[in-house]
Design a protein around this motif. Sequence first.
Motif, PDB file in Angstrom:
ATOM      1  N   ARG A  26       6.881  -2.393  -7.773  1.00 31.19           N
ATOM      2  CA  ARG A  26       7.364  -2.648  -6.489  1.00 31.19           C
ATOM      3  C   ARG A  26       6.294  -3.431  -5.711  1.00 31.19           C
ATOM      4  O   ARG A  26       6.355  -4.525  -4.830  1.00 31.19           O
ATOM      5  CB  ARG A  26       8.034  -1.797  -5.835  1.00 31.19           C
ATOM      6  N   SER A  27       5.207  -2.515  -5.797  1.00 27.94           N
ATOM      7  CA  SER A  27       3.982  -3.001  -5.277  1.00 27.94           C
ATOM      8  C   SER A  27       3.584  -4.360  -5.434  1.00 27.94           C
ATOM      9  O   SER A  27       3.021  -5.407  -4.765  1.00 27.94           O
ATOM     10  CB  SER A  27       2.883  -2.173  -5.229  1.00 27.94           C
ATOM     11  N   SER A  31       0.795   3.912  -2.862  1.00 24.83           N
ATOM     12  CA  SER A  31       0.734   5.519  -2.700  1.00 24.83           C
ATOM     13  C   SER A  31       1.711   6.460  -3.295  1.00 24.83           C
ATOM     14  O   SER A  31       2.009   7.572  -3.649  1.00 24.83           O
ATOM     15  CB  SER A  31       0.600   5.811  -1.329  1.00 24.83           C
ATOM     16  N   GLN A  32       3.051   5.809  -3.700  1.00 26.25           N
ATOM     17  CA  GLN A  32       4.294   6.538  -3.872  1.00 26.25           C
ATOM     18  C   GLN A  32       4.351   6.437  -5.412  1.00 26.25           C
ATOM     19  O   GLN A  32       5.208   6.993  -6.220  1.00 26.25           O
ATOM     20  CB  GLN A  32       5.413   5.922  -3.317  1.00 26.25           C
ATOM     21  N   GLY A  33       3.129   5.438  -6.064  1.00 24.61           N
ATOM     22  CA  GLY A  33       3.374   5.509  -7.465  1.00 24.61           C
ATOM     23  C   GLY A  33       4.052   4.215  -7.944  1.00 24.61           C
ATOM     24  O   GLY A  33       4.338   4.255  -9.117  1.00 24.61           O
ATOM     25  N   ASN A  34       4.708   3.558  -7.095  1.00 28.29           N
ATOM     26  CA  ASN A  34       5.777   2.491  -7.613  1.00 28.29           C
ATOM     27  C   ASN A  34       4.932   1.214  -7.638  1.00 28.29           C
ATOM     28  O   ASN A  34       4.875   0.363  -6.735  1.00 28.29           O
ATOM     29  CB  ASN A  34       6.795   2.332  -6.541  1.00 28.29           C
ATOM     30  N   ASP A  63       0.767  -1.346   0.048  1.00 31.94           N
ATOM     31  CA  ASP A  63      -0.022   0.014  -0.135  1.00 31.94           C
ATOM     32  C   ASP A  63       0.849   1.371  -0.055  1.00 31.94           C
ATOM     33  O   ASP A  63       0.482   2.315  -0.580  1.00 31.94           O
ATOM     34  CB  ASP A  63      -0.986  -0.088   1.473  1.00 31.94           C
ATOM     35  N   GLU A  64       1.852   1.230   0.743  1.00 30.19           N
ATOM     36  CA  GLU A  64       3.015   2.435   0.922  1.00 30.19           C
ATOM     37  C   GLU A  64       3.551   2.592  -0.499  1.00 30.19           C
ATOM     38  O   GLU A  64       3.424   3.836  -0.897  1.00 30.19           O
ATOM     39  CB  GLU A  64       3.853   2.087   1.776  1.00 30.19           C
ATOM     40  N   PHE A  65       3.967   1.493  -1.290  1.00 27.61           N
ATOM     41  CA  PHE A  65       4.548   1.743  -2.525  1.00 27.61           C
ATOM     42  C   PHE A  65       3.326   2.266  -3.511  1.00 27.61           C
ATOM     43  O   PHE A  65       3.755   2.995  -4.699  1.00 27.61           O
ATOM     44  CB  PHE A  65       5.431   0.520  -3.076  1.00 27.61           C
TER      45      PHE A  65
END
Length: 405
Positions: free
Chosen positions: A239-240, A233-236, A229-231
């Motif tokens: 990686r997600s 939100s960062q647009g990655n 979820d963090e990735f």
Amino acid sequence: MKIIEKYKMNKEAPFNNEEVMLVSRVPILIWILLVYVATLILQNFNELIFLNSLFFSITFVFHILVNWNSYLLTRFWSWLYFLIQGLMILTCALLMPFGSPAVLIGLLPVLIGQSIGLYSRNREIIFVSLYSVSMFFYAEIFLNKAYELLLITPLFLLMLIIIIAYSMLFLQQVHARLRTQNFLRDLENAHRKVEELTLANERQRMARDLHDTLAQGVASFIMQLEAADEFISQGNIRRSQEIIQQSMGQARRTLAEARRVINNLRLSSASEMVFHEELTDEIQRFFQATGINVYPKIQMSSQMSRMLMEHSLYIVSECLTNVAKHAKANKVWVTVTEQNDRIEIEVKDNGTGFDTSQVGKQAGHYGLLGLYERVRLIGGEIQITSISNGTKIRMEAPIHKGDKL
């Protein structure tokens, strides 16, 4: 008397004299009835005295009744029992003069044999023996049968030896049976306690295994989803997606482990499990899920038992899970070494630490408590040290090389 003293000193534990008297009632009753018949035959064969025979029978019945209830009389007044029995035997002998040898030879040694089974000290046995012997000689002298003493005294002594030997053998068998019954009762009580402990241990094992499979697996799964979820939100996205794929694999592994627990199976057999590889995989999964740097040091040369291998892996896994959930650390050191036929495991982090006195006291937090249980099961020791700049958990346990199953 030395033989009797040695016999009584060799008893493993004292038994209730009432039980001995109860068991001996039937054979003594049979013997007394045989003496009664023999006395009547000897007396009536020489001289028929109806009135004497009647009183003799009445006295003999009382003798039998007292003997049958001997376990009650000897409970408080054992001396009174032997006094009454001796007087009734003397009375029976005087009432049947021609049958007196059967009464005296047949019943007085039995009285002495009963004293052997009742008393634990030789003094009481000697008193009863002297009392019985005095009854024997008094009856013979009173009946003017001193001339028969040379004939019946050896028979009396022979019968006395036989009764004493039989009493000792019989008592030995009775005590062996009573001891066996006590052992059986103790065994039944122990069996019930083992069942209770087994149920308690089984509940603990189920709670521990469920925590170490489902709880840890779900916790790891949540951490991976949070990272994904963090990735996102960062647009990655790439990686997600990788982390989600890892999460799916982790979910499958957790499901498989849960099924093993339900089926009461271990992680795997010794041929399928290589400790170094399993531990490395566990550390790799932890790093991929949390991003916390792990510095492993694994130096094991001996083959470990399946139980030790399984619990060791769970211990390391639980320590890593606690680091990810609570420690707020960015570095973890995992050290596994072997020294003096003992495995030593140390997991150290640079996190915030915690209060070790609260271990096992907070509802819903049983991970560290499970560590203590697992270490106890493999016969090891555990030490938890936590300060403001990190926590160190150190465990050591013997390597049972003989258990390779």
